[in-house]
Write a protein that holds these residues in place. Structure first.
Motif, PDB file in Angstrom:
ATOM      1  N   PRO A 189      27.475  21.067   1.767  1.00 15.02           N
ATOM      2  CA  PRO A 189      26.890  19.732   1.563  1.00 15.02           C
ATOM      3  C   PRO A 189      26.284  19.556   0.179  1.00 15.02           C
ATOM      4  CG  PRO A 189      25.383  21.095   2.832  1.00 15.02           C
ATOM      5  CD  PRO A 189      26.654  21.909   2.648  1.00 15.02           C
ATOM      6  N   ILE A 190      26.177  20.638  -0.594  1.00 17.85           N
ATOM      7  CA  ILE A 190      25.567  20.558  -1.922  1.00 17.85           C
ATOM      8  C   ILE A 190      26.583  20.052  -2.938  1.00 17.85           C
ATOM      9  CG2 ILE A 190      24.508  21.859  -3.802  1.00 17.85           C
ATOM     10  CD1 ILE A 190      22.680  21.556  -1.442  1.00 17.85           C
ATOM     11  N   ASP A 191      26.226  19.032  -3.676  1.00 24.14           N
ATOM     12  CA  ASP A 191      27.051  18.551  -4.798  1.00 24.14           C
ATOM     13  C   ASP A 191      26.635  19.348  -6.034  1.00 24.14           C
ATOM     14  OD1 ASP A 191      28.133  17.255  -6.992  1.00 24.14           O
ATOM     15  OD2 ASP A 191      27.898  15.251  -6.128  1.00 24.14           O
ATOM     16  N   HIS A 192      27.429  20.358  -6.360  1.00 24.63           N
ATOM     17  CA  HIS A 192      27.030  21.269  -7.428  1.00 24.63           C
ATOM     18  C   HIS A 192      27.009  20.594  -8.799  1.00 24.63           C
ATOM     19  CE1 HIS A 192      26.800  24.780  -4.881  1.00 24.63           C
ATOM     20  NE2 HIS A 192      27.949  24.423  -4.304  1.00 24.63           N
ATOM     21  N   ASP A 193      27.890  19.647  -9.030  1.00 22.80           N
ATOM     22  CA  ASP A 193      27.861  18.917 -10.301  1.00 22.80           C
ATOM     23  C   ASP A 193      26.534  18.178 -10.455  1.00 22.80           C
ATOM     24  OD1 ASP A 193      30.352  19.818 -10.889  1.00 22.80           O
ATOM     25  OD2 ASP A 193      31.387  17.942 -10.417  1.00 22.80           O
ATOM     26  N   PHE A 194      26.080  17.558  -9.371  1.00 22.05           N
ATOM     27  CA  PHE A 194      24.813  16.838  -9.413  1.00 22.05           C
ATOM     28  C   PHE A 194      23.647  17.812  -9.601  1.00 22.05           C
ATOM     29  CE2 PHE A 194      21.017  15.032  -7.480  1.00 22.05           C
ATOM     30  CZ  PHE A 194      20.967  13.773  -8.075  1.00 22.05           C
ATOM     31  N   GLU A 195      23.644  18.916  -8.865  1.00 23.79           N
ATOM     32  CA  GLU A 195      22.528  19.863  -8.935  1.00 23.79           C
ATOM     33  C   GLU A 195      22.446  20.519 -10.319  1.00 23.79           C
ATOM     34  OE1 GLU A 195      20.129  20.351  -6.835  1.00 23.79           O
ATOM     35  OE2 GLU A 195      20.944  18.926  -5.396  1.00 23.79           O
ATOM     36  N   ARG A 196      23.596  20.877 -10.857  1.00 21.92           N
ATOM     37  CA  ARG A 196      23.588  21.459 -12.202  1.00 21.92           C
ATOM     38  C   ARG A 196      23.093  20.447 -13.228  1.00 21.92           C
ATOM     39  NH1 ARG A 196      29.416  24.270 -11.216  1.00 21.92           N
ATOM     40  NH2 ARG A 196      28.680  26.396 -10.765  1.00 21.92           N
ATOM     41  N   GLY A 197      23.585  19.215 -13.095  1.00 20.35           N
ATOM     42  CA  GLY A 197      23.138  18.176 -14.009  1.00 20.35           C
ATOM     43  C   GLY A 197      21.662  17.899 -13.878  1.00 20.35           C
ATOM     44  N   LEU A 198      21.155  17.898 -12.655  1.00 20.16           N
ATOM     45  CA  LEU A 198      19.736  17.645 -12.429  1.00 20.16           C
ATOM     46  C   LEU A 198      18.882  18.735 -13.073  1.00 20.16           C
ATOM     47  CD1 LEU A 198      17.803  15.680 -11.030  1.00 20.16           C
ATOM     48  CD2 LEU A 198      17.934  17.140  -8.990  1.00 20.16           C
ATOM     49  N   GLN A 199      19.352  19.984 -12.972  1.00 21.92           N
ATOM     50  CA  GLN A 199      18.607  21.076 -13.583  1.00 21.92           C
ATOM     51  C   GLN A 199      18.594  20.934 -15.106  1.00 21.92           C
ATOM     52  OE1 GLN A 199      16.628  23.378 -12.245  1.00 21.92           O
ATOM     53  NE2 GLN A 199      16.135  23.899 -14.373  1.00 21.92           N
ATOM     54  N   ASN A 200      19.744  20.599 -15.696  1.00 20.20           N
ATOM     55  CA  ASN A 200      19.781  20.386 -17.150  1.00 20.20           C
ATOM     56  C   ASN A 200      18.874  19.223 -17.559  1.00 20.20           C
ATOM     57  OD1 ASN A 200      21.608  22.438 -17.759  1.00 20.20           O
ATOM     58  ND2 ASN A 200      23.374  21.137 -17.340  1.00 20.20           N
ATOM     59  N   ARG A 201      18.898  18.178 -16.749  1.00 26.04           N
ATOM     60  CA  ARG A 201      18.071  17.006 -17.039  1.00 26.04           C
ATOM     61  C   ARG A 201      16.593  17.384 -17.030  1.00 26.04           C
ATOM     62  NH1 ARG A 201      18.608  11.363 -13.557  1.00 26.04           N
ATOM     63  NH2 ARG A 201      17.515   9.987 -15.024  1.00 26.04           N
ATOM     64  N   ARG A 202      16.192  18.183 -16.047  1.00 22.56           N
ATOM     65  CA  ARG A 202      14.799  18.634 -15.975  1.00 22.56           C
ATOM     66  C   ARG A 202      14.446  19.525 -17.170  1.00 22.56           C
ATOM     67  NH1 ARG A 202      12.217  17.526 -11.332  1.00 22.56           N
ATOM     68  NH2 ARG A 202      13.435  16.968  -9.473  1.00 22.56           N
ATOM     69  N   THR A 203      15.373  20.396 -17.548  1.00 23.48           N
ATOM     70  CA  THR A 203      15.127  21.309 -18.670  1.00 23.48           C
ATOM     71  C   THR A 203      14.928  20.542 -19.977  1.00 23.48           C
ATOM     72  OG1 THR A 203      16.428  23.060 -17.640  1.00 23.48           O
ATOM     73  CG2 THR A 203      16.081  23.229 -20.013  1.00 23.48           C
ATOM     74  N   VAL A 204      15.722  19.508 -20.168  1.00 24.53           N
ATOM     75  CA  VAL A 204      15.690  18.776 -21.434  1.00 24.53           C
ATOM     76  C   VAL A 204      14.591  17.718 -21.457  1.00 24.53           C
ATOM     77  CG1 VAL A 204      17.016  17.226 -22.927  1.00 24.53           C
ATOM     78  CG2 VAL A 204      18.126  19.217 -21.883  1.00 24.53           C
ATOM     79  N   LEU A 205      14.417  16.981 -20.363  1.00 18.56           N
ATOM     80  CA  LEU A 205      13.486  15.849 -20.354  1.00 18.56           C
ATOM     81  C   LEU A 205      12.152  16.152 -19.689  1.00 18.56           C
ATOM     82  CD1 LEU A 205      15.922  12.906 -19.478  1.00 18.56           C
ATOM     83  CD2 LEU A 205      15.189  13.712 -21.740  1.00 18.56           C
ATOM     84  N   GLY A 206      12.085  17.236 -18.929  1.00 14.49           N
ATOM     85  CA  GLY A 206      10.852  17.576 -18.236  1.00 14.49           C
ATOM     86  C   GLY A 206      10.823  17.031 -16.818  1.00 14.49           C
ATOM     87  N   ASP A 207      10.114  17.751 -15.938  1.00  8.00           N
ATOM     88  CA  ASP A 207      10.063  17.369 -14.526  1.00  8.00           C
ATOM     89  C   ASP A 207       9.433  15.996 -14.317  1.00  8.00           C
ATOM     90  OD1 ASP A 207      11.292  19.643 -13.531  1.00  8.00           O
ATOM     91  OD2 ASP A 207       9.409  20.757 -13.357  1.00  8.00           O
ATOM     92  N   ALA A 208       8.366  15.705 -15.062  1.00  7.10           N
ATOM     93  CA  ALA A 208       7.633  14.461 -14.823  1.00  7.10           C
ATOM     94  C   ALA A 208       8.537  13.248 -15.009  1.00  7.10           C
ATOM     95  CB  ALA A 208       6.418  14.372 -15.741  1.00  7.10           C
ATOM     96  N   TRP A 209       9.299  13.258 -16.104  1.00  6.62           N
ATOM     97  CA  TRP A 209      10.174  12.113 -16.362  1.00  6.62           C
ATOM     98  C   TRP A 209      11.269  12.001 -15.294  1.00  6.62           C
ATOM     99  CZ3 TRP A 209      10.494   7.847 -19.318  1.00  6.62           C
ATOM    100  CH2 TRP A 209      11.735   7.177 -19.334  1.00  6.62           C
ATOM    101  N   VAL A 210      11.883  13.137 -14.980  1.00  9.64           N
ATOM    102  CA  VAL A 210      12.992  13.113 -14.024  1.00  9.64           C
ATOM    103  C   VAL A 210      12.491  12.702 -12.639  1.00  9.64           C
ATOM    104  CG1 VAL A 210      14.769  14.497 -12.890  1.00  9.64           C
ATOM    105  CG2 VAL A 210      14.307  14.801 -15.332  1.00  9.64           C
ATOM    106  N   ASP A 211      11.341  13.256 -12.228  1.00 11.36           N
ATOM    107  CA  ASP A 211      10.800  12.879 -10.926  1.00 11.36           C
ATOM    108  C   ASP A 211      10.495  11.380 -10.867  1.00 11.36           C
ATOM    109  OD1 ASP A 211      10.978  15.423  -9.933  1.00 11.36           O
ATOM    110  OD2 ASP A 211       8.906  15.960 -10.413  1.00 11.36           O
TER     111      ASP A 211
END
Length: 420
Positions: free
Chosen positions: A5-27
């Motif tokens: 059920p895990i969309d790995h493309d989404f999860e990988r992208g979400l992790q990169n997004r958090r790494t680059v933009l920070g958790d606060a912005w992504v959340d």
């Protein structure tokens, strides 16, 4: 067969997004998603943040610079602000310094237009005022007329004579200099031979480079110089600039001047880097220097230029880097013949070997394994004679080792600076 059920493309992208933009912005972005924009959030997370930011071909710091350049060019200021803030506050390995951000915007002014860069600077300054305390950066007042090119420094000339032309690069990190470093060039060269090293060291050091008398834009008195004259010139320059003790980096003639300076004016020297140099020549070599003086007087510098290039650079380098060799040849033949002859006399008669024990500062001696002019044995004599000296031999390097092996040379100097 089970279904993941895990969309790995989404999860990988979400992790990169958090790494680059920070958790606060992504959340905040995810929490504000709704039925209208959730598909779009999914799309950019999978395609921008996984398909592009997830590629290992470029590191995140480089990708930050690309995004800032493109958003400047397109005037996408909301996205620009987001990425400026993230770049300044991001993970240490991908964070941009204010100086690096400035350089991106300076380059954008050329390739995307001054109006776009002007707006980008305005937005970036507002963010720097907001986050400056967090990153230890202050937008201190500065006069545009006092700005100097970071890659060449502020150029000036001494008020005392013979007049010496010099440049000063202040630390680019905006902090007090860790060291003041002086770069002293070889015979027939000028201060530009040090540009690469100067720009490496000026991240956190004040870097001074200068033209010896008889070279570049410095005066060329009609006389036969002694090494003491060149050392006294250096002392004059340092006292005019009120440098205090400096780390002296000298190659060939510059290294000879450094030895004499440390002996005649010890209070001005904190440490020495002596590259491709010697404390004295045997009698046969002194005769060669006398012959060179006679040839230049009778036929001009052009008559010796090819032989000099053969000494400065080994065969393989001359074949591979013909353009660089041609640049140094032009510099040699355009040197004032009077000044060149005067400095040849100083170099040929250098005589510090018996006094090396009186040099009490730390010293790094650098030799080129292929150097014919000042071979490794001469470097070993220096290292043995100076109480706190150590020797480094650079592979595949001849006489101008800082030019032939710039990275290895810089690494040796930076490592040495870290010990003093």
């Amino acid at each position: 067969m089970s279904f993941d059920p895990i969309d790995h493309d989404f999860e990988r992208g979400l992790q990169n997004r958090r790494t680059v933009l920070g958790d606060a912005w992504v959340d905040r972005s995810l929490n504000n998603a709704n039925a209208f924009n959730a598909d779009f959030q999914n799309l950019i997370t999978r395609f921008a943040w996984n398909e592009i930011w997830g590629r290992p071909g470029l590191d995140h710091k480089t990708r930050r610079a690309i995004v800032l350049s493109i958003t400047t060019a397109l005037g996408r200021w909301e996205e620009f602000d987001l990425h400026v803030r993230a770049a300044l506050l991001g993970e240490p390995d991908s964070r941009l310094t204010p100086d690096e951000l400035k350089e991106i915007l300076m380059q954008s002014a050329i390739y995307a237009g001054v109006p776009a860069a002007n707006t980008a600077f305005t937005h970036a300054q507002a963010i720097l005022r907001e986050v400056g305390a967090q990153i230890g950066y202050e937008l201190a007042p500065a006069a545009p007329g006092d700005a100097a090119h970071a890659g060449s420094g502020r150029e000036s000339r001494t008020s005392s004579t013979p007049v010496l032309h010099y440049s000063v690069r202040e630390p680019r990190n905006g902090k007090a200099p860790r060291h003041t470093v002086v770069l002293s060039h070889a015979l027939g060269c000028d201060l530009t031979m040090w540009d690469a090293l100067a720009n490496t060291l000026s991240v956190d050091c004040r870097v001074i480079a200068y033209d010896h008398r008889g070279h570049g834009s410095s005066d060329a008195p009609d006389a036969m110089y002694a090494m003491a004259d060149l050392a006294d010139d250096a002392a004059r320059l340092l006292r005019e600039l009120d440098t205090g003790p400096v780390v002296w980096v000298g190659l060939s003639m510059g290294g000879m001047v450094g030895q004499e300076l440390a002996l005649r004016h010890p209070s001005l020297v904190r440490a020495l880097v002596l590259a491709n140099t010697t404390g004295g020549y045997p009698e046969a070599a002194r005769t060669v220097w006398e012959q060179r003086i006679a040839t230049v007087r009778e036929q001009g510098i052009e008559a010796i230029a090819d032989a000099v290039m053969g000494r400065y650079f080994h065969d393989g380098y001359r074949a591979e880097k013909a353009g660089t060799v041609a640049r140094f040849r032009r510099r040699v033949v355009s040197t004032d013949p009077v000044g060149y002859v005067g400095c040849c006399n100083a170099v040929g008669n250098v005589d510090t070997t018996a006094r090396l024990g009186a040099i009490t500062v730390p010293a790094l001696v650098i030799a080129g394994e292929l150097d014919q002019g000042t071979p490794v044995a001469m470097a070993q004599t220096l290292a043995d004679g100076i109480p706190e000296a150590r020797l480094t031999v650079l592979r595949e390097a001849s006489h101008l080792s800082a030019i032939e092996q710039p990275q290895a040379f810089a690494e040796a100097v930076v490592e040495f600076l870290g010990t003093i």
